[in-house]
Design a protein around this motif. Structure first.
Motif, mmCIF file in Angstrom:
data_model
loop_
_atom_site.group_PDB
_atom_site.id
_atom_site.type_symbol
_atom_site.label_atom_id
_atom_site.label_comp_id
_atom_site.label_asym_id
_atom_site.label_seq_id
_atom_site.Cartn_x
_atom_site.Cartn_y
_atom_site.Cartn_z
ATOM 1 N N GLY A 68 0.569 -1.899 0.172
ATOM 2 C CA GLY A 68 0.393 0.179 0.232
ATOM 3 C C GLY A 68 0.969 1.305 0.198
ATOM 4 N N THR A 69 2.258 1.674 -0.660
ATOM 5 C CA THR A 69 2.633 2.442 -0.203
ATOM 6 C C THR A 69 2.755 3.134 -1.831
ATOM 7 N N ILE A 70 3.152 4.316 -1.851
ATOM 8 C CA ILE A 70 4.010 4.450 -3.591
ATOM 9 C C ILE A 70 5.393 5.058 -3.864
ATOM 10 N N GLU A 71 5.141 5.512 -5.375
ATOM 11 C CA GLU A 71 6.355 5.695 -5.448
ATOM 12 C C GLU A 71 6.969 7.212 -5.253
ATOM 13 N N ARG A 72 8.135 6.634 -5.127
ATOM 14 C CA ARG A 72 8.558 8.429 -4.151
ATOM 15 C C ARG A 72 8.779 9.206 -5.851
ATOM 16 N N GLY A 73 8.713 8.724 -6.678
ATOM 17 C CA GLY A 73 8.523 9.653 -6.983
ATOM 18 C C GLY A 73 6.597 11.016 -7.339
ATOM 19 N N LEU A 97 -3.284 9.079 -7.300
ATOM 20 C CA LEU A 97 -2.701 7.683 -6.210
ATOM 21 C C LEU A 97 -4.098 7.103 -5.579
ATOM 22 N N ALA A 98 -5.155 7.564 -5.433
ATOM 23 C CA ALA A 98 -6.326 6.863 -4.991
ATOM 24 C C ALA A 98 -6.788 5.687 -6.036
ATOM 25 N N GLU A 99 -6.130 5.659 -6.909
ATOM 26 C CA GLU A 99 -6.476 4.398 -8.107
ATOM 27 C C GLU A 99 -5.401 3.477 -8.023
ATOM 28 N N PHE A 100 -4.818 3.243 -6.670
ATOM 29 C CA PHE A 100 -3.666 2.302 -6.374
ATOM 30 C C PHE A 100 -4.297 1.930 -4.892
ATOM 31 N N SER A 101 -4.999 2.737 -4.350
ATOM 32 C CA SER A 101 -5.432 2.168 -2.815
ATOM 33 C C SER A 101 -4.038 2.046 -1.719
ATOM 34 N N ASP A 103 -2.187 3.012 1.838
ATOM 35 C CA ASP A 103 -2.600 3.324 2.911
ATOM 36 C C ASP A 103 -2.290 5.028 3.179
ATOM 37 N N PHE A 104 -2.743 5.647 3.497
ATOM 38 C CA PHE A 104 -2.775 7.550 3.345
ATOM 39 C C PHE A 104 -2.077 7.801 4.198
ATOM 40 N N ALA A 105 -2.346 7.289 5.138
ATOM 41 C CA ALA A 105 -1.491 7.422 7.049
ATOM 42 C C ALA A 105 -0.009 7.502 6.154
ATOM 43 N N GLY A 106 0.849 5.755 5.363
ATOM 44 C CA GLY A 106 2.223 5.899 4.805
ATOM 45 C C GLY A 106 2.546 6.588 3.489
ATOM 46 N N VAL A 107 1.390 7.425 2.550
ATOM 47 C CA VAL A 107 1.684 8.777 2.259
ATOM 48 C C VAL A 107 2.640 9.790 2.567
ATOM 49 N N LEU A 108 1.714 10.466 3.806
ATOM 50 C CA LEU A 108 2.012 11.333 4.802
ATOM 51 C C LEU A 108 3.220 10.939 5.140
ATOM 52 N N ASP A 109 3.800 9.438 5.540
ATOM 53 C CA ASP A 109 4.973 9.283 6.011
ATOM 54 C C ASP A 109 5.817 9.495 5.374
ATOM 55 N N GLU A 110 5.840 8.660 4.183
ATOM 56 C CA GLU A 110 6.514 9.148 2.877
ATOM 57 C C GLU A 110 6.930 10.807 2.928
#
Length: 166
Positions: A68-73, A97-101, A103-110
């Motif tokens: 549930g993480t996202i690419e740093r880019g 981003l939402a298309e990949f569902s 973890d938005f907490a993880g997005v904010l951490d990133e």
């Protein structure tokens, strides 16, 4: 220290995958090491899950989907839109981003982690990101943002992370 722990975990995972003849992408191992947060045991457990999730290979896109993480880019794209004051671009990036569902907490951490590195680049003479691949995104942000803006965005990310359950 964090960089050395992650690099050690990546080395161990690479060694195991090479010995087993399993195809992998280096970025996938970095994602797994970050998710394990310094625990080799957790990293190896996540590696097993990633192998199963990827049907016998370990690819970054699969690992990000699994975690549930996202690419740093994508984080850089979010921050670029915020800095530009481009609300439409920001909302388009959030929709992407939402298309990949994630973890938005993880997005904010990133986001907070990137801003932390940007602030270090701005304030510590000669600092370079522990993961050399981040420098390509960190350097332009460090030049574009005022240190005060970096700190404000960091505080917003931290507060947003804390308030996300609300």
């Amino acid at each position: 220290i964090e960089h050395h722990v992650h690099r050690g975990a990546v080395f161990q995972m690479r060694h195991i995958l090479d010995a087993e003849g399993i195809v992998f992408e280096a970025d996938a191992l970095v994602e797994l090491a970050r998710a394990a947060d310094g625990s080799l045991r957790d990293g190896l457990s996540l590696l097993d899950q990633a192998i199963a999730y990827g049907a016998g290979s370990v690819r970054a896109v699969d690992v990000r989907a699994m975690l549930g993480t996202i690419e740093r880019g994508r984080v850089f794209a979010l921050l670029d839109a915020v800095h530009a004051g481009d609300g439409a671009a920001l909302m388009a990036e959030v929709d992407r981003l939402a298309e990949f569902s994630p973890d938005f907490a993880g997005v904010l951490d990133e986001v907070a982690a990137v801003l932390h590195r940007v602030q270090l680049k701005q304030l510590v003479n000669g600092y370079s990101a522990p993961d050399e691949t981040d420098d390509a995104g960190i350097d332009p942000l460090a030049r574009a943002l005022a240190p005060e803006a970096t700190q404000l965005y960091y505080q917003i990310a931290i507060s947003g992370r804390r308030d996300l359950p609300l």
